[in-house]
Design a protein around this motif. Structure first.
Motif: not given
Lengths: 355, 355
Positions: B175-184, B310-315
DNA sequence: TTTATTTTCGTGCACGTGCACGAAAATTTT
DNA sequence: AAAATTTTCGTGCACGTGCACGAAAATAAA
């Protein structure tokens, strides 16, 4: 219709209700003839009514046949493109080993059609229950596919596919689109007028291969560029993967002659070949885009030498192919779609973890 | 050691060589005691020597037990975040149906811990062979996990995981990284000085949930922004998903008040809630980043209302969880890694096909 | 009709494992 | 030492399907 009252319906149940023996039911289940039309219809009807579904375990247990899924591949060094295909195939093999399905790989020399034919013969002799078939030499691949069709052996194309329609499935990539996407990503941060040009690095002897799928990728790339940056130049540089020093020299020469150019692409999987030059000649304005998740590419991405990698799950293709075949062998199920195009993943240093 | 001379080694082979009966071999294979130490050692040795591997088919056939894999989930409308989890679970269920493993879903009301506990009790009563367990109410989830542990039922965390270490596996997202990536990604095309600020849209009642995983994501985002755009403002806007008109009005008001702001993010899966406003108020400079491959999000991406997903393959998480459990049931194999972080996919309108 | 041929079908065993039942062996108690 | 108890182990059937073998029925030839 489906009777869902806890007990599983067996062949014996069907037989009793249809007033025949289980041998006869078995005959219609496997379409092996010798059944009168009346019996057959009655049995089919009962099967529907009861919602009979065969027990996979009993079936596989009774059927003694040893199943083999085969693959024909160019012999390759580790961390090559074809090695990814191989890894995916082997991964699938591990997965189904406990289901008593073995895998075999038949290697050939990618510069010798003769050796391909030989490997193909050996593959046929192994009498596989299914084949993963990445086309290479077009005609010879076609011959092999035909031979498989004739024997009723399902084959799955991966990587690219031929025009025949006899394949069991196909797992591949939308090459044209990947080129288009590549161009877009390459130029993401560049205003229209600032782009002086782009360097496309190519492999000198890829002309040898009769059908090179990366041609489509190149088309996609060129189309995007023509649409969005019509006035920018596309330069081609041909390198020899076996002569790294020459490569570095060529690049040096090129960039001395074109100081305004900062954008580099390679359409095959070997963008890592540029690593030496890139690491020795840093350029903050540079953008490099490449393809495929080779380990060397990934480490080049991690260390910032290249910026973006477009991945198409080369390994997943062959993995999926194996799984589709084993599903067919075990459960007699065909994949949902015959032709499956893989998703393109955009990899940057930021989302490369856990890949 | 492994004897690979075509014939498969069976329990009978082991028994003969160890000078015991197959019943005894079976006893040591399943650790069910009643075997003298001498016999056991001898049998273990023979098993190693012969490289005996149990026949999955025979095993499953003989063991009459009906296996159930269960999942406890918030009841949700179609195309919700939890619906993705459900879809993945059900997809896995279809896949293993032919292996005689059933799946069951126990739903609860996500605003009632009481209903969670009730669903948990029902789940336990169904006596499953494995459980897919996305934590929601922390304490109650922990209670349920404990009950499962006690009964020796393996449970797989998906989405996020609790601190206990009794889980069979975990499939989740960084999760943390996904937020970081999101900002970038949000700021990809923005030079340092031009960024006036960013609007973070949040759901008003997400505070209710005891542990909200998106908090980590927000941290990642904020850290990136603090590092790279220290002087830009982060505005928060709280919306009510059940009041779309209010949402639109709020956004209108906000952007009237802040004409310099063009960047929007949402840290949960509901970026599609902004679609109405976005489509009615086009802005060429706008960049919108969201998360998760809900159908509505994907169509918003396709139609250009939002820019990046940003997708994290929830399924895939719940799908993998089911498959891991079924592999354990059938083949007695544990996954390679206990904790599995999913890859983050960057989706733009260009690579959204075939997803 | 009788015989020969073909078509249709039933029977029974094998596949390898799990497990229940009860017998044999080992150990303890009387 | 005999009896009682516990530990250890062998036997045999069930699971559901595939397939070989040969019998029965239907049809064709005599």
């Amino acid at each position: 219709m489906e009777e869902e009252n806890n007990k599983k319906i067996t062949i014996a149940d069907v037989a009793k209700l249809a007033g025949v023996s289980k041998g006869t039911v078995d005959r219609v289940l496997h379409d092996r003839g010798g059944v009168s039309r009346k019996s057959m219809e009655k049995i089919r009807q009962v099967i529907d009514e009861l919602g009979y579904e065969p027990n996979v375990y009993a079936s596989m247990l009774a059927m003694r046949k040893e199943h083999v899924i085969a693959c024909i591949l160019p012999d390759s060094i580790k961390d090559d493109y074809w090695y990814l295909v191989r890894e995916g195939f082997e991964k699938g093999g591990e997965n189904i080993a406990s289901m008593n399905i073995r895998t075999r790989i038949f290697l050939y020399d990618q510069y010798s059609p003769e050796s391909f034919r030989k490997a193909g013969m050996q593959l046929l002799e192994s009498n596989p229950s299914g084949v993963v078939l990445p086309p290479f030499f077009k005609n010879d691949t076609y011959t092999l596919a035909n031979a498989l069709s004739l024997r009723g052996i399902p084959y799955v194309y991966v990587d690219s596919k031929l025009e025949d329609d006899g394949h069991f499935a196909y797992y591949g990539m939308p090459m044209y689109k990947s080129g288009y996407l590549c161009a877009r990503l390459l130029t993401l941060r560049v205003p229209q007028k600032q782009l002086k040009g782009v360097l496309v690095v190519r492999i000198i002897r890829d002309k040898m291969r009769q059908s090179d799928p990366t041609l489509n990728r190149r088309s996609g790339f060129l189309d995007y560029m023509a649409e969005h940056y019509p006035s920018s130049d596309i330069h081609n540089l041909f390198i020899d993967p076996q002569a790294p020093k020459d490569t570095e020299r060529q690049l040096n020469t090129f960039f001395k002659a074109h100081p305004g150019i900062h954008h580099i692409v390679m359409f095959n999987s070997r963008v890592h070949l540029l690593s030496d030059y890139l690491s020795r000649n840093p350029d903050p304005d540079r953008v490099v885009v490449g393809f495929d998740n080779l380990e060397k590419n990934i480490s080049a991405l991690s260390s910032g030498l290249i910026n973006i990698l477009i991945c198409q799950h080369t390994d997943l293709q062959s993995y999926n192919a194996v799984m589709a075949l084993s599903d067919y062998i075990i459960k007699h199920k065909r994949p949902e779609r015959k032709d499956n195009f893989m998703h393109m993943d955009i990899l940057t240093s930021l989302n490369i973890d856990n890949y």
